[in-house]
Design a protein around this motif. Structure first.
Motif, short mmCIF file in Angstrom:
data_model
loop_
_atom_site.label_atom_id
_atom_site.label_comp_id
_atom_site.label_asym_id
_atom_site.label_seq_id
_atom_site.Cartn_x
_atom_site.Cartn_y
_atom_site.Cartn_z
N LEU A 190 -7.27 10.06 -0.41
CA LEU A 190 -5.91 10.43 -0.02
C LEU A 190 -5.23 11.24 -1.12
O LEU A 190 -4.61 12.28 -0.84
N LEU A 191 -5.36 10.81 -2.37
CA LEU A 191 -4.65 11.47 -3.47
C LEU A 191 -5.17 12.88 -3.71
O LEU A 191 -4.41 13.75 -4.17
N TYR A 244 0.78 4.07 -2.90
CA TYR A 244 0.60 5.50 -2.60
C TYR A 244 1.69 6.32 -3.29
O TYR A 244 1.42 7.35 -3.91
N ASN A 269 0.82 -1.21 0.00
CA ASN A 269 0.00 0.00 0.00
C ASN A 269 0.86 1.26 0.00
O ASN A 269 0.51 2.26 -0.65
N TRP A 291 -8.29 5.23 -2.48
CA TRP A 291 -7.12 6.03 -2.86
C TRP A 291 -7.51 7.45 -3.23
O TRP A 291 -6.74 8.39 -2.99
N SER A 331 1.00 8.73 -6.66
CA SER A 331 1.24 10.15 -6.50
C SER A 331 2.37 10.64 -7.39
O SER A 331 2.36 11.79 -7.86
N LEU A 353 -3.95 3.13 3.78
CA LEU A 353 -2.76 2.29 3.95
C LEU A 353 -3.04 1.01 4.72
O LEU A 353 -2.22 0.10 4.72
#
Length: 489
Positions: free
Chosen positions: A484-485, A52, A48, A481, A56, A384
């Motif tokens: 978070l992104l 990430y 994870n 995701w 990104s 995560l």
């Protein structure tokens, strides 16, 4: 390290083993020093973290692409990069304990003790002496510093030191069918060179225009003599690196941009920003014109997690010289050929893994007037978390397991989820808290009647009734995701 922080770090290490995050490698044979295996939950968390970083770095940036270069490279690569001649650490041995130490780290530990004791002037003077000796490659000077400041061996407590010597950190092996005719090759000590030697391949096949970046995640190997602090410093580790190629003269602009971008990436996880800081390098590598570390406040103090370096055009120039192949880029905007400058962002995946564990492990006191109670919980950022949701039938009968399995069949298409029907529901909640699962979804008899379930939040422990049809959206909103992104855009 205070007793409190030392105890906390020990609890992090023991929790990582007890719940299947990290094991000592070859443990049944008493282990292999500074080598670790990632268990069933550790490998999920590690994947994870890689996802990430990759999303990104590559997915959110149109001008960055990824590669996966081989671990073995032509040995001349490491001659060109300077690793054959210059990849050394200054080592010193204690004759009584027979232990070997990095001389600069012994001195840095002494500086930290001075600072802890409020002797800031003494710490500053010692740091200046250390940097002077390192910049001059003055090995005798390092030993003099150790002697003058009465630095003792942590094991024996004595000052019976050898001379300081250089020790090359690369692992060498043989490539070839016969030992006599084999060629010496190296396990790569960093992943960056695989990017540099593929610069033209990627630029031409991807029709990339300056500025652009090449990202890579991969294993690297260093024969660390001083291997300590769990997965902080290992002999086999994983790096996530991006080399950003830019026009000469623009490198400081990009250096500052990536410096800010990378700290923002760490802070987007929601951890305490006071535990992060920049640390500018006092001693620059010979090829760099700027370098900074992003440091995290581990239980044993602030240590590097990620480095951002302006490497100038050193690497491509070196490979051009040693390979006799032109490493130039023709810039149509200024009608000029040049060797690009490079900004590097390099993060240690294993160190990042440790920061997430240290940030997330919490011992909570839940005691009331009526009873004593507590829980250990890993408050991972939901995206995560190794397991996103646990599906828990209240009982093992009356059709509840079957209903729970239906929910699991839907959610597991997008998320790693667990099914658990053993023990009382409270014990199952505690098990999921300990591995950091954001949601517990309980299926009860009412679920059979109206297609609703109870969903429990890991951090607040609050429960609410929701429709089964809404579960995918609820999990996605918190643990997907996208959530978070979007913080990075």
């Amino acid at each position: 390290m205070s007793k409190q922080t030392d105890d906390f770090f020990k609890s992090v290490v023991s929790h990582a083993k007890e719940y299947g995050f990290v094991f000592q490698s070859s443990e049944i044979y008493d282990g292999l020093s500074a080598v670790y295996d990632y268990g069933q939950l550790g490998s999920e968390l590690k994947n994870n973290l890689k996802t990430y970083w990759w999303k990104s770095m590559v997915q959110l940036n149109e001008n960055i692409v990824g590669i996966d270069a081989a671990i073995f490279m032509h040995p001349t690569t490491w001659k060109a990069s300077g690793h054959v001649d210059g990849f050394n650490d200054p080592m010193i041995d204690n004759k009584d304990s027979k232990k070997r130490y990095r001389a600069d780290q012994l001195i840095e530990d002494k500086i930290a003790r001075y600072e802890a004791d409020g002797k800031t002037d003494k710490a500053a003077a010692l740091l200046a002496d250390l940097n002077k000796a390192l910049n001059a490659d003055d090995l005798a000077g390092l030993k003099t510093i150790i002697e003058e400041h009465n630095i003792v061996c942590p094991v024996s407590g004595t000052k019976n030191w050898t001379e300081v010597r250089q020790f090359n950190l690369m692992f060498a092996t043989q490539m070839g069918a016969m030992a006599d005719g084999a060629e010496q090759v190296y396990l790569r000590p960093e992943t960056a060179q695989g990017i540099f030697v593929n610069f033209l391949n990627v630029q031409k096949t991807g029709r990339m225009k300056i500025p652009f970046g090449i990202a890579q995640i991969g294993k690297a190997f260093r024969n660390e003599v001083i291997a300590r602090q769990f997965i902080m410093r290992m002999r086999e580790f994983e790096q996530m690196e991006m080399q950003f190629f830019c026009r000469p003269g623009t490198e400081m602009e990009w250096y500052n941009k990536w410096k800010e971008t990378r700290l923002k990436w760490h802070l987007a996880l929601g951890f305490n920003p006071d535990n992060y800081r920049y640390h500018d390098h006092d001693k620059l590598a010979h090829y760099a014109n700027a370098a900074v570390d992003i440091e995290f406040n581990f239980p044993f103090g602030f240590k590097e997690v990620e480095g951002i370096h302006s490497r100038t055009d050193f690497d491509l120039k070196q490979h051009q010289e040693f390979s006799k192949k032109k490493m130039q880029y023709f810039d149509t905007e200024i009608n000029q050929n040049y060797i690009p400058y490079v900004i590097e962002t390099s993060i240690g995946l294993d160190r990042l893994f440790l920061t997430v564990l240290c940030n997330s492990l919490v011992q909570e006191d839940l005691s009331t007037d009526e009873k004593q109670d507590s829980r250990v919980v890993l408050k991972f950022p939901p995206a995560l978390a190794p397991v996103k949701a646990a599906i828990l039938p209240l009982t093992k009968k009356d059709g509840l397991p079957e209903k729970a399995r239906e929910i699991m069949a839907t959610l597991k298409l997008d998320y790693n989820v667990q099914y658990d029907e053993k023990d009382a529901i409270g014990k199952r909640y505690r098990r999921q808290d300990a591995i950091g699962t954001p949601f517990c979804i309980t299926v009860d008899h009412q679920s059979l009647e109206d297609n609703t379930v109870t969903i429990r939040d890991r951090d607040t422990m609050k429960q609410e009734r929701v429709a089964i049809a809404d579960l995918e959206r609820i999990v996605s909103d918190l643990a997907g995701w996208n959530t978070l992104l979007k913080k990075l855009i």
